[in-house]
Design an enzyme around this catalytic site. Structure first.
Site, PDB file in Angstrom:
ATOM      1  N   ASP A  72      -8.386  -9.062   4.937  1.00 46.72           N
ATOM      2  CA  ASP A  72      -8.185  -7.851   5.723  1.00 46.72           C
ATOM      3  C   ASP A  72      -9.255  -7.639   6.794  1.00 46.72           C
ATOM      4  OD1 ASP A  72      -7.111  -5.516   6.569  1.00 46.72           O
ATOM      5  OD2 ASP A  72      -7.747  -4.302   4.875  1.00 46.72           O
TER       6      ASP A  72
ATOM      7  N   GLU B  16       0.819  -1.213   0.000  1.00 44.69           N
ATOM      8  CA  GLU B  16       0.000   0.000   0.000  1.00 44.69           C
ATOM      9  C   GLU B  16       0.858   1.271   0.000  1.00 44.69           C
ATOM     10  OE1 GLU B  16      -2.805  -0.612   3.259  1.00 44.69           O
ATOM     11  OE2 GLU B  16      -4.102  -1.749   1.911  1.00 44.69           O
TER      12      GLU B  16
ATOM     13  N   GLU C 225     -12.526  -1.461  12.264  1.00 46.95           N
ATOM     14  CA  GLU C 225     -12.527  -0.867  10.924  1.00 46.95           C
ATOM     15  C   GLU C 225     -13.687  -1.356  10.065  1.00 46.95           C
ATOM     16  OE1 GLU C 225      -8.875  -1.523   8.756  1.00 46.95           O
ATOM     17  OE2 GLU C 225      -9.684  -0.702   6.896  1.00 46.95           O
TER      18      GLU C 225
HETATM   19  C1  GCV Z   1      -2.505   0.879   8.219  1.00 47.00           C
HETATM   20  C2  GCV Z   1      -6.050  -1.953   5.551  1.00 47.00           C
HETATM   21  C3  GCV Z   1      -6.490  -0.664   6.184  1.00 47.00           C
HETATM   22  C4  GCV Z   1      -5.359   0.356   6.167  1.00 47.00           C
HETATM   23  C5  GCV Z   1      -4.167  -0.262   6.929  1.00 47.00           C
HETATM   24  C6  GCV Z   1      -3.787  -1.559   6.214  1.00 47.00           C
HETATM   25  C7  GCV Z   1      -2.668  -2.282   6.934  1.00 47.00           C
HETATM   26  O1  GCV Z   1      -5.820  -1.767   4.190  1.00 47.00           O
HETATM   27  O2  GCV Z   1      -7.612  -0.181   5.523  1.00 47.00           O
HETATM   28  O3  GCV Z   1      -5.806   1.511   6.824  1.00 47.00           O
HETATM   29  O4  GCV Z   1      -3.075   0.614   6.946  1.00 47.00           O
HETATM   30  O5  GCV Z   1      -4.892  -2.427   6.197  1.00 47.00           O
HETATM   31  O6  GCV Z   1      -2.973  -3.181   7.706  1.00 47.00           O
HETATM   32  O7  GCV Z   1      -1.511  -1.943   6.730  1.00 47.00           O
END
Ligand code: GCV
Length: 702
Positions: A380, A308, A408
């Site tokens: 996730d 990411e 989340e």
């Molecule tokens: C910290 C998901 C979340 C992101 C998070 C990522 C991760 O994509 O939406 O906010 O980033 O996981 O665990 O690194």
């Protein structure tokens, strides 16, 4: 409420009832406690606070056995306190793992005593909190003989807090509690947070977000400009970290930092961060020395690499093992550890297969002081996922299981969704590594470098977690990390009693609400057959993961005219083959695949018949409707507490449950309309509106 007006959570220490008052007073009104280390001063503070609350009177603290008292509480190591050496087996105490403790009721020179002992000061902290928990829960203490050791060596909370900006990625309880601008000035709130963590056995805290570099996407809560996470590795940053560490040290909690893989470039203008470059190696060695000079008990680095938008070894054509080992070599002389995240995915057709494909070939290649941190499921933190295949694949690598305490994908700061049952499901899942009876929890317990990490949930909000009932998730995370064999009911009961008191009606009602909340969320957010990512994503600014919008992520649930679900069988993406054979066989066949994961593994016709004869589409409808019914029921049950729970907390939770009902209805209506539109099959009970456009539902603006 403490001075800064935030909640005490489960450390309220309300007065105990008459039943045990006398015995508690005899054994605990006088305290003979060791002095010296920072941990011991925390022990004494906690006893002062806890016993004052529970017994209504501040305890007398002694530096020698109070011979005139009818009884007393003794806290210390056998080496330091002869009275303790007289009362317990020294060898047994010496054999306890770091953090382990013993609590015994003993008679000593005619006095009725309780002894809390351990081989380390950190163990004394845990033992003290355990004794206070027993008293909070109204347990008799005249006949105690308790020995506890943590099942997992490392029990860490990972903050996704963005330093200096004070935002919290995926945080729903206001700004970060860590005020980096004002550090090294300290706040009382740090002490209270450390107390909460230590009270449930957490022994590590990562202060900053794994996204150390602000990604180009500017999602809802991370677009404020300012200093970034990697700046904590500078001299100025480390001075602030050292101050924070001094508070957490008193409670046996070690500090960690997330670091950016390209730190040599970001901090010192290097033109590479290649893990095989000698200058880069030297940079990290120097940096590790600086860190340990400032913070001698520093735990190590957490790294999100090549994921990411974060930098990583792929930038230089190197593997994750080469990348992690570079940092591991720098930390090794200081006893530090690298926590390397396995959350790596890119453009694969099926994201679920990717972490295994990336890391399984590297099994055995990581240095001894590297822990591979794996999210509980392959995608996730969805309301329900199967357990990650990596837990059965990395027998020569220390693993940590990453769980998400912040909600989340499960209703954020609004919905009540108690995650302990989800985590129990993960921890008890039989990986079959080494034969039947090999639960996931065994994969990362026992070994020095393995453990459990939880994505943090607290913020500046007076509730800490955004919803009083979500505090139960933080509590439960710590208790399970300490002992994954604890059952959900025990953890729930402890939390409710500590937080809301021991009135049986209150305990039963709140425990019941928590118990039923996760299944309800799964039903209205997914339809209950293993679908994932039915929520809004859309443009980055609105990537809120809260609102329903199944049309936004078609690739994740495989909806089409002919059916629904993703084919992850041997004939499909092949994800199922990453499990041990016996597990793979069960998931591979829709007839044996557990119903709750059916559509995670299979793309099935809408009218595929489940074991009881109901069709897939009808079950999806039914579950969406029953999820909403359950939330309404939770709200009714909470309303029955109007006169028993204090007004502030009663109204706060009641308002959130009102909103949860509205949101659950939105989820249900969006999902069933979507299922109907694609299947063309009406609900048998006529509840689904017959015409709805296939649309991406934008999030609400408010
Ligand atoms: C910290 C998901 C979340 C992101 C998070 C990522 C991760 O994509 O939406 O906010 O980033 O996981 O665990 O690194």
């Amino acid at each position: 409420m403490p001075s800064e007006a935030y909640d005490d959570c489960w450390l309220r220490y309300e007065p105990v009832g008459d039943e045990h008052h006398d015995s508690y007073r005899t054994r605990c009104a006088n305290v003979y406690a060791s002095v010296g280390s920072p941990e011991l001063s925390a022990v004494r503070d906690e006893l002062r606070r806890g016993i004052s609350g529970l017994l209504g009177r501040e305890p007398h603290l002694w530096q020698h056995p109070p011979r005139s008292a009818a009884g007393f509480l003794a806290v210390g190591t056998p080496e330091e306190m002869a009275m303790i050496a007289d009362s317990v087996s020294i060898d047994r105490v010496a054999a306890l793992d770091d953090g382990g403790f013993r609590i015994r009721s003993v008679e000593w020179e005619g006095a009725d005593c309780v002894v809390v002992t351990a081989s380390t000061d950190r163990g004394l902290v845990y033992g003290t909190f355990h004794l206070l928990r027993l008293m909070t829960n109204g347990c008799p203490i005249d006949d105690l003989d308790v020995t506890e050791e943590p099942a997992n060596h490392e029990r860490v909370i990972d903050h996704w807090d963005n330093p200096f900006r004070r935002s919290v990625e995926r945080g729903y309880a206001g700004p970060s509690i860590f005020d980096w601008e004002r550090l090294p000035n300290l706040r009382e709130r740090y002490v209270d947070y450390a107390r909460l963590l230590a009270s449930v056995g957490i022994n590590g805290v990562v202060f900053n977000n794994v996204n150390t570099k602000i990604p180009d996407r500017a999602s809802a809560n991370e677009f404020v400009s300012g200093k970034a996470g990697w700046q904590l590795l500078t001299e100025d940053g480390l001075e602030r970290v050292a101050a924070l560490a001094s508070v957490f040290r008193r409670y046996g909690v070690r500090p960690y930092l997330s670091v950016n893989y390209a730190a040599p470039m970001l901090i010192d203008d290097y033109d590479t961060a290649d893990p095989l470059d000698p200058d880069v190696e030297e940079w990290w060695e120097r940096k590790a020395e600086e860190v340990y000079d400032a913070i001698p008990d520093f735990g190590g680095f957490l790294v999100k690499a090549d994921s990411e938008g974060q930098n990583g070894p792929y930038d230089y054509g190197r593997t994750h093992a080469e990348g992690a080992n570079l940092l591991a070599r720098a930390l090794a002389p200081h006893g530090g550890r690298v926590w390397w995240r396995a959350f790596v995915y890119a453009d694969h057709d099926d994201r679920a297969v990717q972490a295994y494909e990336t890391f399984e070939p590297l099994n055995g290649e990581f240095h001894d002081n590297v822990t591979l941190q794996v999210k509980n499921g392959p995608v996730d933190f969805q309301p329900r996922e199967p357990v990650s295949t990596l837990f059965g694949a990395m027998d020569e690598t220390d693993l940590a299981c990453e769980l998400q305490v912040t909600q989340e994908y499960t209703g954020q700061g609004v919905h009540t969704c108690y995650l302990v049952p989800q985590w129990k499901e993960v921890l008890d899942f039989d990986t079959h590594v080494g034969g039947e009876g090999s639960p996931t929890k065994n994969v990362f317990s026992g070994s020095e470098g393995a453990g459990i990490a939880g994505v943090g949930v607290v913020g500046e909000d007076p509730t800490w977690t955004g919803n009083y009932l979500s505090q139960a998730n933080l509590y439960g995370f710590g208790r399970l990390a300490w002992n994954p064999d604890l059952d959900t009911e025990t953890i729930t009961d402890e939390w409710v009693r500590g937080t809301f008191g021991g009135d049986p009606a209150v305990v039963d009602t709140i425990s019941g609400i928590l118990h039923d909340s996760w299944p309800a969320t799964i039903d209205y957010e997914t339809g209950g057959l293993g679908l994932i990512h039915m929520m809004y994503n859309g443009e980055a600014r609105l990537e809120n993961h809260y609102d329903p919008s199944p049309a936004a992520w078609p690739g994740y649930h495989g909806t089409s005219e002919d059916g629904i679900g993703i084919d992850r069988t041997s004939g499909g993406s092949g994800y199922v083959d990453q499990y041990y054979e016996l597990v793979a066989e069960i998931y591979d066949d829709p007839e044996t695949c557990p119903e709750e994961l059916l559509l995670f593994f299979h793309h099935l016709p809408w009218e595929y018949e489940l074991t009881d004869g109901t069709t897939v589409v009808q079950r999806l409808y039914d579950n969406c409707f029953s999820g909403v019914e359950m939330v309404r029921d939770l709200r009714e049950r909470w309303r029955a507490l109007a006169d028993t729970v204090d007004d502030r907390r009663y109204r706060h939770v009641a308002e959130r449950l009102d909103e949860q009902v509205v949101q659950a209805e939105r989820w249900r209506d969006t999902l069933v309309a979507f299922f109907y539109e694609h299947s063309g099959i009406p609900d048998e009970h006529g509840r689904v509106p017959l015409a709805e456009p296939n649309r991406v539902v934008p999030p609400r603006e408010d």
